[in-house]
Structure formats: C-alpha cells, structure tokens
Enzyme design. Structure first.
Site, short mmCIF file in Angstrom:
data_model
loop_
_atom_site.label_atom_id
_atom_site.label_comp_id
_atom_site.label_asym_id
_atom_site.label_seq_id
_atom_site.Cartn_x
_atom_site.Cartn_y
_atom_site.Cartn_z
N CYS A 188 0.85 -1.20 0.00
CA CYS A 188 0.00 0.00 0.00
C CYS A 188 0.88 1.25 0.00
CB CYS A 188 -0.91 -0.01 1.22
SG CYS A 188 -1.76 1.55 1.48
N HIS B 66 -8.75 7.70 3.01
CA HIS B 66 -8.16 9.04 3.06
C HIS B 66 -9.24 10.09 2.86
CE1 HIS B 66 -7.89 7.51 -1.06
NE2 HIS B 66 -8.16 8.75 -1.46
N GLY C 47 -15.09 5.93 -6.98
CA GLY C 47 -13.87 6.47 -7.59
C GLY C 47 -12.62 6.37 -6.74
N HIS D 182 -6.42 2.86 0.75
CA HIS D 182 -6.13 3.16 2.16
C HIS D 182 -6.97 4.39 2.46
CE1 HIS D 182 -2.93 3.52 5.58
NE2 HIS D 182 -3.85 4.47 5.80
N ASN E 115 -13.49 9.34 -1.09
CA ASN E 115 -14.02 8.36 -2.02
C ASN E 115 -13.87 6.98 -1.39
OD1 ASN E 115 -14.37 10.44 -3.95
ND2 ASN E 115 -12.23 10.25 -4.55
P1 AMP Z 1 -8.67 8.79 -4.55
O1 AMP Z 1 -9.05 8.93 -6.00
O2 AMP Z 1 -9.67 9.41 -3.62
O3 AMP Z 1 -8.30 7.37 -4.18
O4 AMP Z 1 -7.40 9.72 -4.39
C1 AMP Z 1 -6.08 9.27 -4.31
C2 AMP Z 1 -5.22 10.50 -4.27
O5 AMP Z 1 -3.93 10.11 -3.84
C3 AMP Z 1 -5.07 11.19 -5.62
O6 AMP Z 1 -5.51 12.54 -5.50
C4 AMP Z 1 -3.56 11.11 -5.89
O7 AMP Z 1 -3.05 12.25 -6.53
C5 AMP Z 1 -2.99 10.94 -4.49
N1 AMP Z 1 -1.71 10.24 -4.42
C6 AMP Z 1 -1.38 9.05 -4.95
N2 AMP Z 1 -0.11 8.74 -4.67
C7 AMP Z 1 0.39 9.74 -3.91
C8 AMP Z 1 1.65 10.00 -3.28
N3 AMP Z 1 2.68 9.14 -3.38
N4 AMP Z 1 1.79 11.14 -2.59
C9 AMP Z 1 0.77 12.01 -2.48
N5 AMP Z 1 -0.44 11.82 -3.04
C10 AMP Z 1 -0.63 10.71 -3.75
ZN ZN Z 2 -2.25 1.27 3.70
#
Ligand code: AMP
Ligand code: ZN
Length: 188
Positions: A4, A99, A92, A97, A86
């Site tokens: 993850c 967030h 989406g 994990h 989401n």
């Molecule tokens: P979601 O579509 O709600 O799952 O959003 C995932 C978010 O994580 C997206 O806005 C990505 O730009 C962000 N994301 C993915 N990898 C990283 C990373 N290594 N550091 C910071 N943000 C990330």
């Molecule tokens: Zn995780």
C-alpha cells in the site's frame, strides 16, 4: 499493508510532503493537487474504507479534519474548502487506504456540487421512497436523538419559542432529556 502506497508514506519508506503528524494520523500534500494546499488526511493504520474505521479513530478524525482545515485556510488565505472521501471503486477510490481530501478553495465562486455530481433525476423522483426506506436511522451511541426526527425537532422548536419563564425552561429540558433517553434504548 506491504503493497500500500500510503502505508509506505506512513512508514517513511517513500517520500511525501508530510505537513501534519500525530500518533494516529498523518496529513500530506497530494502529489497531483486539485488546488493549492490539497491535503490528504489518513489514519496510520491501514483500513480500506471509512465504514471500516473503528469508532475510536473516527472520533479523532473529526477533530483532525477540523483543525487542519482551519490551519490550511488561515495559512493559505483560502476563501473556502471541500472535504471529500471516495470509498469503494463505485465512488472512484483509487488508493485503497482510507483518506480524506481537504481542498482549499480560492476566489469568489468555484466548482459547485453540481459540477462534480450532476443531479440524478431517478433518485430525485424516488426521494419519498428513499426517505421511507431510511428514516429513522439507528441512533448513535451516547448521542441525544430526537424521537421523531425532524417533525419532533419542529415541535420542540415551537414549544421552545413559547416558553416564558425559567421554571418552564427547566421542565422542558427535563422532558426533552427523558424523551431522548427513552429513544436511545434498543428496540425491544
Ligand atoms: P482517490 O481517488 O480518492 O483514491 O485519491 C487518491 C489520491 O492520492 C489522488 O488525489 C492522488 O493524486 C494521491 N496520491 C497518490 N499517490 C500519492 C503519493 N505518493 N503522494 C501524495 N499523493 C498521492
Ligand atoms: Zn495502507
């Protein structure tokens, strides 16, 4: 969880712009910001979705989201903000994990809810059936809940407006409290 990406950020195995950290949560800047200061708040422990997060963590989450939103707004001179999470592929969710996105907004008028989620006409037609299916939801532990929901609240509001002296206020409070106590008892 070993594969993850957010757990790797928590464990400092990959770099991230971490702007907040406590025992339970971290906050870091989204790598693909949708606005200046776009921040992700996550529990350090791995849960996939918000509905899987245990109560103890949920409670802290409310405080952390509130505090970080306030700090972002103040430090970045934002005029508003969106909080978004989401959960599940149908919603989406890309990173599995849990967030919360905090998106500071600037200027006068930005994207409305309509821009992200156009009105679902069928859901609109079915509003009454949906209400019938849902109301009333189970009360939350330790919370005072009005017995008949909105109708009850309206009735109380009317009563409250008619209360004239301190004695009446006291008996109104006691009555409301008793009703609330009765209503949070589990169904027999
Ligand atoms: P979601 O579509 O709600 O799952 O959003 C995932 C978010 O994580 C997206 O806005 C990505 O730009 C962000 N994301 C993915 N990898 C990283 C990373 N290594 N550091 C910071 N943000 C990330
Ligand atoms: Zn995780």
């Amino acid at each position: 969880m070993t594969d993850c990406i957010f757990c790797k950020i928590v464990n400092k195995e990959i770099p991230a712009a971490i702007i907040y950290e406590d025992d339970i949560f971290i906050g870091f800047l989204d790598i693909n910001p949708r606005s200046k200061g776009h921040t992700l708040i996550i529990p350090k422990e791995h849960f996939e979705r918000y509905d899987e997060v245990p109560e103890q963590i949920q409670e802290g989450l409310g405080k952390v989201l509130h505090s970080i939103s306030k700090q972002l707004i103040e430090k970045l001179n934002a005029t508003g903000f969106n909080i978004l999470s989401n959960n599940g592929e149908s919603a989406g969710q890309v990173v599995k994990h849990v967030h919360f996105h905090i998106l500071p907004r600037y200027g006068e008028k930005g994207h409305s809810l309509e821009a992200a989620f156009p009105i679902d006409e069928q859901a609109k037609e079915e509003l009454q059936q949906t209400y019938n299916l849902l109301a009333p939801l189970q009360p939350v532990n330790h919370m005072k809940v009005a017995p008949e929901g909105i109708a009850h609240k309206e009735e109380n509001k009317e009563k409250q407006e008619n209360i004239k002296n301190e004695k009446e206020i006291k008996s109104f409070e006691e009555e409301t409290y008793l009703m609330d106590q009765r209503d949070i008892l589990p169904d027999s």
